[in-house]
Design an enzyme around this catalytic site. Structure first.
Site, PDB file in Angstrom:
ATOM      1  N   SER A  64      43.068  55.774  31.900  1.00 62.08           N
ATOM      2  CA  SER A  64      42.031  55.930  32.837  1.00 62.08           C
ATOM      3  C   SER A  64      41.421  57.238  32.483  1.00 62.08           C
ATOM      4  O   SER A  64      40.748  57.306  31.337  1.00 62.08           O
ATOM      5  CB  SER A  64      42.531  55.650  34.188  1.00 62.08           C
ATOM      6  OG  SER A  64      41.592  55.811  35.191  1.00 62.08           O
ATOM      7  N   ARG A  66      40.684  57.103  49.083  1.00 64.39           N
ATOM      8  CA  ARG A  66      41.922  56.605  48.595  1.00 64.39           C
ATOM      9  C   ARG A  66      41.857  55.198  48.597  1.00 64.39           C
ATOM     10  O   ARG A  66      42.196  54.337  47.806  1.00 64.39           O
ATOM     11  CB  ARG A  66      43.145  57.346  48.961  1.00 64.39           C
ATOM     12  CG  ARG A  66      44.442  56.720  48.317  1.00 64.39           C
ATOM     13  CD  ARG A  66      44.380  57.067  46.626  1.00 64.39           C
ATOM     14  NE  ARG A  66      45.660  56.714  46.144  1.00 64.39           N
ATOM     15  CZ  ARG A  66      45.775  56.942  44.875  1.00 64.39           C
ATOM     16  NH1 ARG A  66      44.936  57.368  43.969  1.00 64.39           N
ATOM     17  NH2 ARG A  66      46.968  56.875  44.201  1.00 64.39           N
ATOM     18  N   ASP A  71      41.874  44.219  34.110  1.00 63.76           N
ATOM     19  CA  ASP A  71      41.197  45.513  34.653  1.00 63.76           C
ATOM     20  C   ASP A  71      39.783  45.479  34.932  1.00 63.76           C
ATOM     21  O   ASP A  71      39.061  45.329  33.683  1.00 63.76           O
ATOM     22  CB  ASP A  71      41.675  46.497  33.659  1.00 63.76           C
ATOM     23  CG  ASP A  71      41.313  47.888  34.137  1.00 63.76           C
ATOM     24  OD1 ASP A  71      40.563  48.169  35.119  1.00 63.76           O
ATOM     25  OD2 ASP A  71      41.832  48.746  33.242  1.00 63.76           O
ATOM     26  N   HIS A  86      44.028  47.561  36.858  1.00 63.16           N
ATOM     27  CA  HIS A  86      43.934  48.895  36.138  1.00 63.16           C
ATOM     28  C   HIS A  86      45.161  49.566  36.211  1.00 63.16           C
ATOM     29  O   HIS A  86      45.578  50.161  35.211  1.00 63.16           O
ATOM     30  CB  HIS A  86      42.834  49.504  36.843  1.00 63.16           C
ATOM     31  CG  HIS A  86      42.594  51.171  36.093  1.00 63.16           C
ATOM     32  ND1 HIS A  86      42.145  51.221  35.035  1.00 63.16           N
ATOM     33  CD2 HIS A  86      42.629  52.388  36.603  1.00 63.16           C
ATOM     34  CE1 HIS A  86      42.163  52.555  34.649  1.00 63.16           C
ATOM     35  NE2 HIS A  86      42.313  53.188  35.870  1.00 63.16           N
TER      36      HIS A  86
END
Lengths: 412, 206
Positions: free
Chosen positions: A186, A256, A351, A384
Site C-alpha cells: 500500500s 477510519r 483489491d 486490499h
C-alpha cells in the site's frame, strides 16, 4: 450507538474526556495515550529539507529492528509501513497490545526470516509513533527546536519521497550502504518505489505490494471524505485540539470507517456479515441494525485510541500527492532508467483500492528499461488488506523471491 | 534452490545448446522456469521469463526465478529495442494470436530469436487428413479443433517461407521428434517437413 454519537457531537465544549467512552470497545481498550510511550528512536540534528522547500531543523526517526546485522552489513531488509501502521512490525504493539502488523510474515523461519535477515521498520515522517510529525514540537524556524507547541496542522506537508529520505538517514546511521531488500504494501509500496527511484544503488531488491505509482482520483476522493469528517468534528479546533485537551475522535472514527470499507472486498464483507442484523429493535435510522455497521463502528473506535488526527491528515495527503511519473516528466519508466534492482510486484485479485492493473503498469514501465522484474497476482477474496493476512501463495512467492535474490547477492 | 545440474527436457536441452554463455535471455511462455534456471546455472545467463498461467508464474517466482505474468501478444511491445541477446519462444508460436507480429517483436527486442513449434506438415498428420478427411489427432495435436489453443498451425516449410518474406536470417535449424530429440533430416527441408514432429529455429535480423 450512532445515536449517542450524534449527541456527543452536540455536547458543549469542555465536555471532553467522556467522548471516547461512548464507543464500544473503548472500555476494554485501556491503552496508554499516545504521548506516554517512549519509542526507540534516533534524532538527526542536521534536519531534513522537504519536497515543499521547507526545512525541518531536526528529525527524529523511531524504529525497531529484528534479527542480526551480519559483519558485511549486507543482509538488511527495510520494511515500509502503510498509512496507519507503525514500526512495530513483528512484536507486540505497545499502544494496542496487539501482535505486530506483519507478525505472520516476519520472524524466525517466517518468509522474511529474521534468522537470515536483519529487518528494520521505522515510523514514517509525519507519523505519530515517535517519528517527527504533527505532534512534535513546532520548530517554527527559530532555531530552537524544543521551544514550540506541537506543530498540528502547521506541520509542513511531507511527501512519500520525504518519508524515504528520513528512512535513508536512519539506514546511513546504522552504517548500511546497501539494503538487501525494501519491502512494503500500500503506502509502504509507494515508499519502496520511491526508494528504488531515489537510491537505486542502495536497493538490491524491491518488493512493492498492492500499490500504485500514483494515487488515483477515486482513492483521493475516499481520503477527502475522511479529512472532511475530521475537519467537521467540533473537537478538531482547526487542528489545535491538544490545547483544548480533546481529540476529534468522531471525525477520525468516521474517516477510519470510510477507509476500512476500501480495504476489504465486497465478497469478504458479504461472507463475514451478509445482511445479518444485530441489536435491531424496531425500525430506526440511527440505531444499530446490521452487523456490518457495528463492525465498522468498532474499527473506527479502536482506531482513535491509537492514531493522531493531524497525522492522519498529513499522511493521507502525502499519499494523494504521490505520482512517481509526474516527478519524471510524466514517464514512469524514466524513474527506473538503468536500474539494477531486482523487482517483485504483487497484487491481489480482489483489491479494488490498488487494483492489479496498477501493478501491471509498474511492471510494464520496468520492462521499458529492461529491468529485472517478477510480477504475480495472488488470487484472494480479502481485498486490499490481503497483503497483511494469511495468504500462503503470497508468502511462498515472497520467500522464494528473497531466497533467489539472496543467491544473486551472494548472501548464503 | 538446488545447485546440482538438473536433467531437463530434451527439447529444452536443444534450445539451451543454441544460447551463448553469459548472454541476456528472455523466455516467453517459460512455464515453471525450468529453462531459465538451467541457463542461469549452467550458462551463467541473465535469464528471465514471461508466462501467461499465473500458477506457473507463482511456482517460478517462489523458486527464486525472475518471471512476470503476461501475454506474448501484448507484453513484448513494452520492452526496449535490443534489450536481450536471445528471445525464446518454445512450443508457443502456434498458440499466439498474431504469430507474425510476435516474431517481429522478438527480433526487435532481441538480437536473436529461438523458436520451436509442432510441425503440421508431419506425414502422420497429412495421412490422417487425407484418409479420414478430419482434423488430425496425434500426441502433439491432441485437442479437438474447437477447443485447441493451437490456433495458428504451420509447417516447417511455412516457417521458412515467413522468415524469407520478413527478412530473417536462419542461422541454425533442425527438426526434432515429439520428445524433442534431434532427427537426422538436416540436409533436406522437404524431408524434415515430412518426418520432423517439431521445428527448432535460431533466427536473427538481416
Amino acid at each position: 450507538m450512532a445515536k449517542r454519537l450524534y449527541e456527543a457531537a452536540n455536547a458543549p465544549k469542555g465536555c471532553t474526556a467522556g467522548a471516547a467512552s461512548a464507543y464500544p470497545g473503548a472500555a476494554m481498550d485501556q491503552s496508554p495515550t499516545l504521548a506516554e510511550i517512549q519509542h526507540q528512536s534516533v534524532t538527526f540534528p542536521g534536519g531534513l529539507t522537504l519536497d515543499c522547500g521547507r526545512r525541518l531543523l531536526e528529525v527524529t526517526v523511531a524504529y525497531r529492528t529484528y534479527g542480526t546485522l551480519n559483519a558485511a552489513k549486507s543482509n538488511a531488509i527495510l520494511l515500509c509501513h502503510a498509512l496507519t501502521l507503525d514500526q512495530y512490525a513483528a512484536e507486540q504493539n505497545p499502544v494496542t497490545g496487539k501482535p505486530g502488523w506483519w507478525d505472520i510474515m516476519v520472524g524466525p523461519g517466517k518468509p522474511i526470516d529474521t534468522e537470515r535477515y536483519f529487518v528494520i521498520c521505522s515510523n514514517v515522517l509525519g507519523g505519530c509513533m515517535g517519528t517527527t510529525g504533527p505532534r512534535s514540537p513546532n520548530d517554527d524556524g527559530s532555531g530552537q527546536p524544543h521551544s514550540g507547541q506541537p506543530w498540528g496542522t502547521e506541520f509542513p506537508q511531507v511527501t512519500v519521497p520525504d518519508m524515504v529520505r528520513a528512512q535513508k538517514l536512519l539506514i546511513d546511521h546504522l552504517g548500511i550502504s546497501r539494503l538487501f531488500a525494501v519491502i512494503g504494501g500500500s503506502m509502504g509500496g509507494m515508499q519502496v518505489l520511491a526508494w528504488a527511484a531515489l537510491y537505486p544503488a542502495q536497493v538490491f531488491a524491491a518488493v512493492p505490494v498492492a500499490t500504485a505509482s500514483y494515487h488515483s482520483a477515486q482513492n483521493i476522493a475516499f481520503h477527502e471524505i475522511g479529512r472532511q469528517a475530521i475537519a467537521a468534528d467540533p473537537y478538531f479546533y482547526a487542528g489545535r485540539y491538544w490545547s483544548e485537551g480533546v481529540r476529534p475522535e468522531r471525525g477520525l472514527a468516521v474517516a477510519r470507517m470510510t477507509a476500512h470499507i476500501t480495504y476489504v472486498s465486497e465478497e469478504a464483507l458479504a461472507r463475514k456479515f451478509g445482511r445479518k442484523l444485530q441489536n435491531a429493535e424496531g425500525l430506526s435510522a440511527l440505531g444499530d441494525q446490521f452487523a456490518v455497521e457495528s463492525y465498522l463502528q468498532y474499527q473506527g473506535s479502536s482506531f482513535v485510541q491509537r492514531f493522531d488526527a493531524n497525522s492522519y491528515l498529513t499522511i493521507t495527503r502525502a499519499m494523494d500527492l504521490f505520482d512517481l511519473a509526474a516527478d519524471h516528466n510524466g514517464v514512469l519508466s524514466a524513474a527506473f532508467k538503468g536500474t539494477k534492482t531486482r523487482f517483485l510486484l504483487v497484487s491481489f485479485s480482489s483489491d479494488w483500492l490498488f487494483p492489479t492493473a496498477q501493478s501491471r503498469a509498474i511492471a510494464r514501465a520496468l520492462n521499458h528499461v529492461a529491468a529485472n522484474v517478477s510480477f504475480v497476482e495472488v488470487q484472494s477474496d480479502k481485498g486490499h488488506d490481503a497483503f497483511l493476512l494469511d495468504e500462503p501463495d503470497f508468502h511462498h512467492t515472497l520467500r522464494g523471491f528473497l531466497a533467489g535474490c539472496a543467491e544473486h547477492a551472494g548472501l548464503v | 534452490m538446488n545447485a546440482l545440474p538438473k536433467k531437463i527436457r530434451v527439447d529444452l536441452e536443444l534450445i539451451a545448446e543454441l544460447v551463448a554463455p553469459g548472454s541476456r535471455v528472455l523466455d516467453i511462455g517459460c512455464a515453471d522456469g525450468t529453462l531459465i534456471e538451467h541457463l542461469f546455472r549452467e550458462k551463467q545467463c541473465d535469464a528471465r521469463g514471461v508466462e501467461l498461467d499465473m500458477q506457473e508464474v507463482q511456482r517460478a517466482v517462489a523458486h527464486g526465478l525472475p518471471v512476470m505474468q503476461g501475454d506474448a501478444d501484448t507484453e513484448l511491445v513494452t520492452y526496449p529495442d535490443n534489450a536481450f541477446d536471445y528471445i525464446i519462444l518454445s512450443r508457443t508460436l502456434q498458440a499466439v494470436e498474431k504469430p507474425r507480429e510476435v516474431l517481429r517483436q522478438m527480433l526487435r527486442i532481441g538480437t536473436h530469436a529461438i523458436v520451436s513449434f509442432p510441425n503440421f506438415g508431419h506425414w502422420s498428420l497429412r495421412l490422417q487428413l487425407l484418409t479420414k478427411g478430419r482434423m488430425p489427432m496425434t500426441a502433439g495435436w491432441n485437442r479437438m479443433w474447437f477447443e485447441t489453443p493451437n490456433i495458428h498451425p504451420c509447417t516447417i516449410s511455412d516457417f521458412f517461407a515467413l522468415c524469407e518474406q520478413d527478412g530473417y536470417i536462419v542461422e541454425n535449424w533442425l527438426a526434432a521428434d515429439e520428445q524433442g530429440a534431434r532427427t537426422p533430416w538436416r540436409r533436406s527441408r522437404k524431408l524434415a517437413n515430412l518426418f520432423g514432429e517439431q521445428g527448432l529455429f535460431l533466427l536473427r535480423k538481416a
